[in-house]
Design a protein around this motif. Structure first.
Motif, short mmCIF file in Angstrom:
data_model
loop_
_atom_site.label_atom_id
_atom_site.label_comp_id
_atom_site.label_asym_id
_atom_site.label_seq_id
_atom_site.Cartn_x
_atom_site.Cartn_y
_atom_site.Cartn_z
N VAL A 29 -63.43 -119.01 10.84
CA VAL A 29 -62.99 -120.07 9.87
C VAL A 29 -64.19 -120.57 8.81
O VAL A 29 -63.74 -120.87 7.79
CB VAL A 29 -62.85 -121.23 10.86
CG1 VAL A 29 -62.31 -122.36 10.04
CG2 VAL A 29 -61.60 -120.91 11.89
N LEU A 30 -65.35 -120.51 9.38
CA LEU A 30 -66.36 -120.89 8.38
C LEU A 30 -66.55 -119.83 7.23
O LEU A 30 -66.67 -120.26 6.08
CB LEU A 30 -67.82 -120.64 9.06
CG LEU A 30 -68.92 -121.24 8.28
CD1 LEU A 30 -68.72 -122.64 7.62
CD2 LEU A 30 -70.26 -120.89 9.11
N GLY A 31 -66.11 -118.64 7.51
CA GLY A 31 -66.01 -117.80 6.10
C GLY A 31 -65.11 -118.21 5.33
O GLY A 31 -65.23 -117.91 4.16
N PHE A 32 -63.81 -118.42 5.83
CA PHE A 32 -62.73 -118.75 5.23
C PHE A 32 -63.09 -120.12 4.12
O PHE A 32 -62.53 -120.23 3.01
CB PHE A 32 -61.40 -119.05 5.85
CG PHE A 32 -60.39 -119.61 5.25
CD1 PHE A 32 -59.49 -118.71 4.30
CD2 PHE A 32 -60.03 -120.91 5.35
CE1 PHE A 32 -58.61 -119.09 3.56
CE2 PHE A 32 -58.76 -121.42 4.62
CZ PHE A 32 -58.20 -120.74 3.78
N ALA A 36 -62.80 -120.45 0.17
CA ALA A 36 -62.06 -121.45 -0.25
C ALA A 36 -62.82 -122.21 -1.34
O ALA A 36 -62.37 -122.46 -2.29
CB ALA A 36 -61.25 -122.29 0.66
N VAL A 37 -64.23 -122.88 -0.86
CA VAL A 37 -64.82 -123.74 -1.95
C VAL A 37 -65.45 -122.95 -2.99
O VAL A 37 -65.30 -123.34 -4.12
CB VAL A 37 -66.06 -124.37 -0.93
CG1 VAL A 37 -67.11 -124.98 -1.94
CG2 VAL A 37 -65.34 -125.18 0.00
N MET A 38 -65.71 -121.66 -2.80
CA MET A 38 -66.23 -120.86 -4.12
C MET A 38 -64.99 -120.70 -5.03
O MET A 38 -65.31 -120.67 -6.13
CB MET A 38 -66.78 -119.68 -3.68
CG MET A 38 -68.00 -119.81 -2.59
SD MET A 38 -68.71 -118.29 -2.17
CE MET A 38 -68.89 -117.29 -3.72
N ALA A 39 -63.79 -120.49 -4.46
CA ALA A 39 -62.77 -120.36 -5.26
C ALA A 39 -62.23 -121.58 -5.83
O ALA A 39 -62.02 -121.35 -7.22
CB ALA A 39 -61.30 -119.81 -4.39
#
Length: 83
Positions: A29-32, A36-39
């Motif tokens: 979940v942390l990777g997602f 998502a924040v970077m996107a």
């Protein structure tokens, strides 16, 4: 009999759940969330860049007119110094 088929299905699914390697590292979940924040950041930067590029005037000056209006009749160019 319906209870028997449900228990039979569960006995086949339990070994499948144990096949997952517990030593395997996954983003989770942390990777997602980081992705998502970077996107979202890239999307915001692209939107801002598009807005700023829309304000840029790409028209060039006509070739017959000088670039600066304060010239002394020589087209705004200065003569090289002699010496």
């Amino acid at each position: 009999m319906p209870d028997m088929s449900a228990s039979l299905a569960l006995t086949h699914l339990v070994p499948l759940a144990k096949e997952v390697d517990e030593n395997k590292v996954t983003p989770g979940v942390l990777g997602f969330i980081v992705f998502a924040v970077m996107a979202l950041a890239v999307w915001g930067l692209m939107k801002s860049m598009n807005r700023h590029m829309g304000k840029v005037d790409f028209e060039q000056d006509p070739e017959g007119e000088p670039a600066s209006a304060g010239g002394s009749g020589s087209g705004g160019k200065t003569a090289p110094a002699k010496g």
